[in-house]
Write an enzyme that holds these catalytic residues in place. Structure first.
Site, PDB file in Angstrom:
ATOM      1  N   GLU A  63      -7.260  -1.575  11.574  1.00 19.45           N
ATOM      2  CA  GLU A  63      -8.442  -1.946  12.365  1.00 19.45           C
ATOM      3  C   GLU A  63      -8.193  -3.169  13.236  1.00 19.45           C
ATOM      4  OE1 GLU A  63     -12.151  -2.330  10.265  1.00 19.45           O
ATOM      5  OE2 GLU A  63     -12.398  -0.186  10.122  1.00 19.45           O
ATOM      6  N   HIS A  83       8.763  11.221  -5.154  1.00 14.30           N
ATOM      7  CA  HIS A  83       8.841  12.660  -5.373  1.00 14.30           C
ATOM      8  C   HIS A  83       7.987  13.419  -4.367  1.00 14.30           C
ATOM      9  CE1 HIS A  83      10.976  11.971  -9.223  1.00 14.30           C
ATOM     10  NE2 HIS A  83      10.360  10.813  -9.092  1.00 14.30           N
ATOM     11  N   LYS A 120     -19.507   5.077  14.703  1.00 15.08           N
ATOM     12  CA  LYS A 120     -20.834   4.784  14.138  1.00 15.08           C
ATOM     13  C   LYS A 120     -21.927   5.140  15.142  1.00 15.08           C
ATOM     14  CE  LYS A 120     -19.578   0.938  11.043  1.00 15.08           C
ATOM     15  NZ  LYS A 120     -19.781  -0.448  10.698  1.00 15.08           N
TER      16      LYS A 120
END
Ligand code: PA5
Length: 384
Positions: free
Chosen positions: A255, A276, A377
């Site tokens: 951010e 893995h 938003k």
């Protein structure tokens, strides 16, 4: 104690004058994350009351309003041992199933809530709080004493509700940046409720503020990696308790720096589990990655008979072997921590916050905004 091992490859780091960028930063309004002057007494008093009366403490918040607290709590509390009260995070998604299961889980428990939103307008937070507010009103006569609000002191739905219902509240300044707010009331209250020593946490952060040498070096190293075309930083841990810390790091760097079509993409690698899975890519995928390992030099005497060696030693050998095997595809830089304790975690928080901020100057972007997140938003809110 923390040792920063950034010289493994004899790199010539980017030349830049971080001291003067730092001193220019100090000439402006110094933000609260840098001042480290939060009112600890009020936080500790409130936390003490909750600790005495609650079975569960629900922290409602998203992004910077919960990631820091979760990172510290998970790093500093034992596996398999629920804190008393148990800390539960909510509002980090829009899962109705999660919320429904949560309501069932808390039904026979004494509940306190801390709803956290700097803006007081974030949808996930408000939607979750709406459900839990109804629940609390139906369950408790003293519901308003059990809901603690952390928000800005100027506007927003949460502030309005806190004033209307007389909830206890912690007011933060409007320029508080979520991802830099863990050492403000935003993070410190849940951390203190979990029984973690916030004074020691802040003491560690202040130590980092007394010595910027390693921070400057890390910022230059990241920039060097970026110039070499290494556009992905793998925050790697060999202690799964630090998984949430890597989540906080991802937010802090993504951010702050992911702007204007640039910036290093942070990912997290939890080892040895991810050897893995992601390990294959780190060794043979596109060579665009560097690893920043946070390695805890534990000293738990757990001997593994099958190998006649302590588990910690095997973990250390895995870390060293991976660094060697991955090179030159992936370069590894290490931060060695002697113990997971409040001071060390506080130190790392300030160290990384400062590094993210300074790194933005080298990229030529603002560290304290998140226009992309705000855009999401706004688009979503328009449809509500
Ligand atoms: O770092 C940030 O500022 C963001 O990630 C916010 O923390 C997040 O979007 C939540 O915002 P708010 O605290 O206003 O609810």
């Amino acid at each position: 104690m923390i040792k920063f091992d950034f010289d493994t490859y004899n790199e010539t780091f980017t030349e830049c004058d971080l001291e003067s960028i730092h001193s220019d930063f100090l000439k402006g309004d110094i933000p609260n994350w840098y001042r480290l002057d939060e009112d600890r007494d009020a936080i500790s008093k409130c936390a003490q009351k909750v600790r005495l009366q609650a079975d569960v403490f629900i922290v409602i918040g998203i992004g910077g309003s919960y990631l820091g607290a979760q990172a510290v709590i998970n790093a500093l509390t034992p596996y398999f041992h629920k804190t008393k009260p148990e800390i539960i995070f909510a509002g980090t998604d829009l899962s109705s199933e999660y919320l429904q299961n949560l309501l069932e889980y808390i039904d026979d428990k004494s509940v306190y809530i801390n709803v956290i939103s700097k803006s007081g307008t974030t949808l996930e937070t408000l939607a979750t709080f709406s459900v839990l507010f109804d629940y609390m009103q139906n369950k408790y006569d003293d519901y308003n004493e059990r809901i603690i609000v952390t928000t800005n002191g100027e506007d927003g739905k949460l502030l309005e509700m806190a004033n209307e219902y007389h909830f206890p509240k912690f007011l933060i300044s409007k320029d508080t940046i979520g991802r830099y707010s863990v050492l403000t009331a935003v993070g410190l209250l849940p951390i203190a409720v979990a029984g973690i020593d916030i004074n020691a946490l802040l003491k560690g952060a202040r130590k980092a503020k007394d010595n910027f040498d390693d921070c400057y070096k890390y910022v230059k190293l990241r920039d060097t990696m970026y110039q070499e075309g290494r556009i992905v930083e793998a925050f790697t841990v060999y202690e799964p308790k630090l998984a949430s810390f890597t989540e906080w790091l991802k937010q802090l760097f993504a951010e702050s720096q992911g702007k204007e079509n640039g910036g290093i993409l942070p990912i997290s690698v939890i080892n040895t589990r991810d050897l893995h899975s992601l390990g294959q890519y780190l060794q043979e995928g596109i060579p665009m990655i560097f690893s920043t390992v946070i390695f805890v030099n534990d000293d738990i005497n757990l001997n593994i008979k099958a190998y006649d060696m302590p588990m910690d030693k095997i973990n250390e050998l895995a870390f060293e072997s991976v660094a060697e095997a991955n090179y030159p595809h992936t370069k590894t830089n290490a931060i060695i921590v002697d113990e997971l304790n409040e001071e060390n975690i506080g130190y790392l928080i300030f160290f990384f916050e400062m590094s993210a901020m300074l790194g933005c100057s080298l990229l030529g972007v603002k560290y304290d905004n998140q226009p992309g997140v705000n855009n999401y938003k706004e688009v979503l809110n328009r449809q509500m």
